[in-house]
Each structure stands twice: as structure tokens, then as C-alpha cells.
Design a protein around this motif. Structure first.
Motif, PDB file in Angstrom:
ATOM      1  N   PHE A 284       0.849  -1.190   0.000  1.00  0.00           N
ATOM      2  CA  PHE A 284       0.000   0.000   0.000  1.00  0.00           C
ATOM      3  C   PHE A 284       0.893   1.252   0.000  1.00  0.00           C
ATOM      4  O   PHE A 284       1.855   1.323  -0.748  1.00  0.00           O
ATOM      5  N   ALA A 285       0.632   2.225   0.851  1.00  0.00           N
ATOM      6  CA  ALA A 285       1.385   3.484   0.808  1.00  0.00           C
ATOM      7  C   ALA A 285       2.873   3.288   1.095  1.00  0.00           C
ATOM      8  O   ALA A 285       3.726   4.030   0.591  1.00  0.00           O
ATOM      9  N   SER A 286       3.209   2.257   1.881  1.00  0.00           N
ATOM     10  CA  SER A 286       4.621   2.029   2.207  1.00  0.00           C
ATOM     11  C   SER A 286       5.425   1.549   0.998  1.00  0.00           C
ATOM     12  O   SER A 286       6.665   1.514   1.041  1.00  0.00           O
ATOM     13  N   ALA A 287       4.732   1.185  -0.088  1.00  0.00           N
ATOM     14  CA  ALA A 287       5.429   0.724  -1.287  1.00  0.00           C
ATOM     15  C   ALA A 287       5.908   1.868  -2.167  1.00  0.00           C
ATOM     16  O   ALA A 287       6.670   1.639  -3.113  1.00  0.00           O
ATOM     17  N   VAL A 288       5.502   3.098  -1.860  1.00  0.00           N
ATOM     18  CA  VAL A 288       5.850   4.235  -2.717  1.00  0.00           C
ATOM     19  C   VAL A 288       7.361   4.410  -2.862  1.00  0.00           C
ATOM     20  O   VAL A 288       7.869   4.572  -3.988  1.00  0.00           O
ATOM     21  N   PRO A 289       8.160   4.399  -1.782  1.00  0.00           N
ATOM     22  CA  PRO A 289       9.613   4.549  -1.962  1.00  0.00           C
ATOM     23  C   PRO A 289      10.208   3.453  -2.849  1.00  0.00           C
ATOM     24  O   PRO A 289      11.114   3.728  -3.653  1.00  0.00           O
ATOM     25  N   GLU A 290       9.704   2.236  -2.721  1.00  0.00           N
ATOM     26  CA  GLU A 290      10.204   1.145  -3.554  1.00  0.00           C
ATOM     27  C   GLU A 290       9.851   1.389  -5.015  1.00  0.00           C
ATOM     28  O   GLU A 290      10.665   1.153  -5.917  1.00  0.00           O
ATOM     29  N   MET A 291       8.638   1.863  -5.248  1.00  0.00           N
ATOM     30  CA  MET A 291       8.221   2.181  -6.615  1.00  0.00           C
ATOM     31  C   MET A 291       9.157   3.232  -7.222  1.00  0.00           C
ATOM     32  O   MET A 291       9.590   3.116  -8.378  1.00  0.00           O
ATOM     33  N   GLN A 292       9.476   4.232  -6.465  1.00  0.00           N
ATOM     34  CA  GLN A 292      10.317   5.312  -6.979  1.00  0.00           C
ATOM     35  C   GLN A 292      11.724   4.825  -7.302  1.00  0.00           C
ATOM     36  O   GLN A 292      12.350   5.294  -8.258  1.00  0.00           O
ATOM     37  N   ARG A 293      12.222   3.863  -6.526  1.00  0.00           N
ATOM     38  CA  ARG A 293      13.554   3.322  -6.801  1.00  0.00           C
ATOM     39  C   ARG A 293      13.557   2.480  -8.077  1.00  0.00           C
ATOM     40  O   ARG A 293      14.609   2.318  -8.711  1.00  0.00           O
ATOM     41  N   LEU A 294      12.405   1.962  -8.455  1.00  0.00           N
ATOM     42  CA  LEU A 294      12.324   1.148  -9.664  1.00  0.00           C
ATOM     43  C   LEU A 294      12.125   1.992 -10.924  1.00  0.00           C
ATOM     44  O   LEU A 294      12.278   1.493 -12.036  1.00  0.00           O
ATOM     45  N   ARG A 295      11.816   3.244 -10.757  1.00  0.00           N
ATOM     46  CA  ARG A 295      11.355   4.074 -11.862  1.00  0.00           C
ATOM     47  C   ARG A 295      12.371   4.170 -13.001  1.00  0.00           C
ATOM     48  O   ARG A 295      12.008   4.198 -14.181  1.00  0.00           O
ATOM     49  N   GLY A 296      13.655   4.233 -12.686  1.00  0.00           N
ATOM     50  CA  GLY A 296      14.661   4.425 -13.723  1.00  0.00           C
ATOM     51  C   GLY A 296      15.079   3.165 -14.449  1.00  0.00           C
ATOM     52  O   GLY A 296      15.820   3.235 -15.433  1.00  0.00           O
ATOM     53  N   ILE A 297      14.623   2.008 -13.994  1.00  0.00           N
ATOM     54  CA  ILE A 297      15.065   0.755 -14.605  1.00  0.00           C
ATOM     55  C   ILE A 297      14.494   0.576 -16.004  1.00  0.00           C
ATOM     56  O   ILE A 297      15.189   0.171 -16.930  1.00  0.00           O
ATOM     57  N   ASP A 298      13.223   0.894 -16.168  1.00  0.00           N
ATOM     58  CA  ASP A 298      12.573   0.755 -17.466  1.00  0.00           C
ATOM     59  C   ASP A 298      11.763   2.025 -17.724  1.00  0.00           C
ATOM     60  O   ASP A 298      10.638   2.167 -17.233  1.00  0.00           O
ATOM     61  N   PRO A 299      12.307   2.970 -18.485  1.00  0.00           N
ATOM     62  CA  PRO A 299      11.618   4.248 -18.721  1.00  0.00           C
ATOM     63  C   PRO A 299      10.221   4.087 -19.308  1.00  0.00           C
ATOM     64  O   PRO A 299       9.353   4.925 -19.059  1.00  0.00           O
ATOM     65  N   SER A 300       9.997   3.021 -20.075  1.00  0.00           N
ATOM     66  CA  SER A 300       8.683   2.838 -20.690  1.00  0.00           C
ATOM     67  C   SER A 300       7.592   2.582 -19.650  1.00  0.00           C
ATOM     68  O   SER A 300       6.410   2.802 -19.921  1.00  0.00           O
ATOM     69  N   LEU A 301       8.006   2.142 -18.464  1.00  0.00           N
ATOM     70  CA  LEU A 301       7.032   1.867 -17.408  1.00  0.00           C
ATOM     71  C   LEU A 301       6.971   2.982 -16.367  1.00  0.00           C
ATOM     72  O   LEU A 301       6.275   2.843 -15.355  1.00  0.00           O
ATOM     73  N   ALA A 302       7.677   4.078 -16.612  1.00  0.00           N
ATOM     74  CA  ALA A 302       7.612   5.208 -15.683  1.00  0.00           C
ATOM     75  C   ALA A 302       6.181   5.720 -15.493  1.00  0.00           C
ATOM     76  O   ALA A 302       5.768   6.005 -14.355  1.00  0.00           O
ATOM     77  N   PRO A 303       5.372   5.827 -16.560  1.00  0.00           N
ATOM     78  CA  PRO A 303       3.978   6.263 -16.355  1.00  0.00           C
ATOM     79  C   PRO A 303       3.180   5.296 -15.479  1.00  0.00           C
ATOM     80  O   PRO A 303       2.323   5.729 -14.700  1.00  0.00           O
ATOM     81  N   GLU A 304       3.458   4.012 -15.599  1.00  0.00           N
ATOM     82  CA  GLU A 304       2.774   3.020 -14.767  1.00  0.00           C
ATOM     83  C   GLU A 304       3.147   3.220 -13.298  1.00  0.00           C
ATOM     84  O   GLU A 304       2.290   3.202 -12.410  1.00  0.00           O
ATOM     85  N   ILE A 305       4.431   3.425 -13.041  1.00  0.00           N
ATOM     86  CA  ILE A 305       4.889   3.651 -11.668  1.00  0.00           C
ATOM     87  C   ILE A 305       4.323   4.957 -11.124  1.00  0.00           C
ATOM     88  O   ILE A 305       3.906   5.038  -9.960  1.00  0.00           O
TER      89      ILE A 305
END
Length: 333
Positions: A284-305
Motif C-alpha cells: 500500500f502506501a509504504s510501497a511508494v519509496p520502492e516504486m520510486q527506486r524502480l522508476r529508472g530501470i525501465d523508462p517505458s514503465l515510468a507512467p505506470e509507476i
């Protein structure tokens, strides 16, 4: 009152009602048109009489009449001579008829009578030479408590040589978990996970896991799901990732770690999307920091994150609401 007891009480009530009507219903005549109700004539309830009516019903254009005949045999099973019923099942080789007879035998077990009747049906599902017969007997056990009484039957069925049998078994596991056990029975969900892992057919494994409620899986089953993340099939990895999002609290940390570790090396966008959804569901909300750390791995999925981050920051406490808000947000973009 527990779920199995409640189910048995309801079924006994249905059996009593149909049992009282069975002598008259056994002589039902097929309607001459789709809209015409079957005419009822007094007669003696017998296995042969019911089977003759069902054979004639095969040619009816009325689906309602066919359903009536199927229900009649199943609900009258408690009043039929069990030896005759079993003998009819064992000598029958029309898959349509086999399915109805098998369902009648299973109904006797469901109503607290002979435990061995379900075993007889399971044996034929596993051993009959005709794949059409095997598939029919598997269908006869659908939406019943058969998985409680048949040991490793489903692990064997998902390895059957017939794709039809394998898919019928997968459908049983999924529908039994959702419709009979409400997705809240540890034994049922663990049986489904074990069968999914035993199958070498990716479509079967994905079908079972794709919509399976995993909130009551054991630690062993959770580890099985984690191992399936390494499967060579994309659809299996998607399904396993999705299933891990629903594991119970004691298994969440391990599931989250496995999913996050997989994300970096995974090449499939579909699998990565499934991982993101499960990470969100686990934290839930605690997953936000993890999501942000994943953002740069695949730019095509940045909008999904970004969509997940926005919705999770709303601090909603119900997963269905989170899913709804995410869908609404993406549709509005």
C-alpha cells in the motif's frame, strides 16, 4: 455453523425436496417445443428410467429441459439404489451420460452417504482410456468438496496427456476455490498451488494462479509461488507475480523481496507490470519509496509507476478502491 456443515444441510434439504418428488419426476416427458414445459406423469423412480429420459433429452433444443434433467438425476441420487447407480456409471461410455452419472455419485458423498463414491469417480477420471470420459468425470466434480477427498488427484490430472483434461482440472480448482470455499480455505488454495506447480502446461498453471485468492496460502505454498517467478513461460511469471500480491501477512516480506529482486532482470513488460501491482498490493502506501527506486530501470514503465505512486499516496485502505482509482486515473489521462 461451519461452511461444510452449512453446505451439507442445504444439500440435504434439496435432496429431501427432490426425493419426495422423484417418483413423479422420473417419468417427465421431453417438451415438444422450446417454450413447452415438460409434462409430468406418475411413475417409479429408477436409474434406468432417469437415464432413458436423459438420453432422449440429448436431442432436445431446450437448454432449460437439459438442465432440468441434469438437476433431477443429481438431486434424486440420494434416493436411487446406489449399486444400480454405480453399475450404470461403470458401464457407460457416452461422455455426456458419464458426466451426469458421476455427478450423481459425487452428490451422494456430498450428502454424507458413501465416501467411496467420489473415490470411484476420481479413479475413472485418472484411469479411463478415453480422454473424453476423463474430462467428463472431472467436470462432474466441479464446485463440490472433491478436492478434500481425493489426495493428489489434481496434481496428477494437470499432468494428463489430454489438454482438455488438464484444462478441466484447472477450471475445477479455480471454481472450487472461489465458489465452494470462498477463497478462504487453506487446504483448497494449497492444493491449487501444488497442482499449478506440478503442471508442465503453462496455460494450465497460469489459469490456476491468475485469479486464485492466496490470502490463506501456507509458507510452503508461498515459496512455491516464488520459485515459479523463474519459470521460462511469460504467462506463468505473470500469474505467479499476481498470486504473490495476495499472500498473508507472514509471507509478505519474502514475497516483496522476491518480486523486487526479479524486477531488475525481467525483460517482459507484462511481467514487470504484474510485479508492480503486487508490490503495491503488498505494501500500500509504504510501497511508494520502492516504486520510486524502480522508476529508472525501465523508462517505458515510468507512467505506470507514476500512476501507482499517485494512487497509493491517497492512503486508501481497501485494495479494490486502490485498483478502481488507478483505473480511473489512467482512463482520464
Amino acid at each position: 455453523m461451519t461452511r461444510p456443515l452449512l453446505r451439507k444441510n442445504v444439500l440435504r434439504s434439496l435432496a429431501l425436496t427432490l426425493g419426495l418428488l422423484a417418483p413423479a419426476l422420473a417419468s417427465a416427458q421431453e417438451p415438444s417445443s422450446r417454450d413447452e414445459a415438460p409434462s409430468l406423469k406418475a411413475g417409479t423412480c429408477s436409474v434406468e428410467g432417469l437415464m432413458d429420459n436423459i438420453r432422449r433429452g440429448l436431442h432436445s433444443k431446450s437448454e432449460a429441459y437439459k438442465l432440468y434433467l441434469r438437476t433431477l438425476l443429481r438431486e434424486s441420487a440420494v434416493n436411487l439404489p446406489v449399486a444400480e447407480l454405480q453399475a450404470a456409471f461403470e458401464r457407460e461410455y457416452d461422455p455426456y451420460m458419464v458426466e451426469h452419472l458421476a455427478a450423481a455419485l459425487v452428490a451422494r458423498t456430498e450428502r454424507g452417504l458413501e465416501e467411496e463414491m467420489t473415490q470411484a469417480v476420481a479413479k475413472r477420471a485418472l484411469e479411463d482410456k478415453d480422454p473424453g470420459i476423463r474430462a467428463a468425470t472431472v467436470r462432474a466434480m466441479r464446485r463440490t468438496g472433491a478436492l478434500e477427498r481425493t489426495g493428489d488427484m489434481y496434481e496428477r490430472l494437470v499432468r494428463d496427456s489430454s489438454p482438455e483434461v488438464r484444462m478441466e482440472a484447472a477450471t475445477n480448482l479455480l471454481e472450487d476455490n472461489l465458489e465452494v470455499y470462498g477463497g478462504r480455505d487453506a487446504r483448497a488454495v494449497n492444493t491449487a498451488v501444488a497442482a499449478a506447480a506440478a503442471s508442465s502446461d503453462p496455460k494450465v498453471t497460469a489459469k490456476i494462479l491468475g485469479k486464485l485468492m492466496t490470502g490463506d496460502v501456507s509458507a510452503e505454498s508461498a515459496r512455491t509461488l516464488e520459485r515459479l517467478l523463474d519459470n521460462e513461460s511469460t504467462e506463468v511469471r505473470v500469474a505467479a507475480s499476481t498470486a504473490l500480491g495476495g499472500v498473508p501477512a507472514p509471507e509478505m516480506a519474502s514475497a516483496r523481496q522476491s518480486l523486487l529482486g526479479m524486477y531488475r532482470d525481467e525483460k517482459s513488460p507484462e511481467v514487470r507490470k504484474a510485479i508492480l501491482q503486487s508490490v503495491a498490493q503488498l505494501g500500500f502506501a509504504s510501497a511508494v519509496p520502492e516504486m520510486q527506486r524502480l522508476r529508472g530501470i525501465d523508462p517505458s514503465l515510468a507512467p505506470e509507476i507514476d500512476a501507482w505512486t499517485r494512487v497509493l499516496n491517497m492512503n486508501l485502505q481497501d485494495w479494490s478502491l486502490i485498483l478502481r482509482e488507478k483505473q480511473r486515473y489512467q482512463q482520464a489521462r
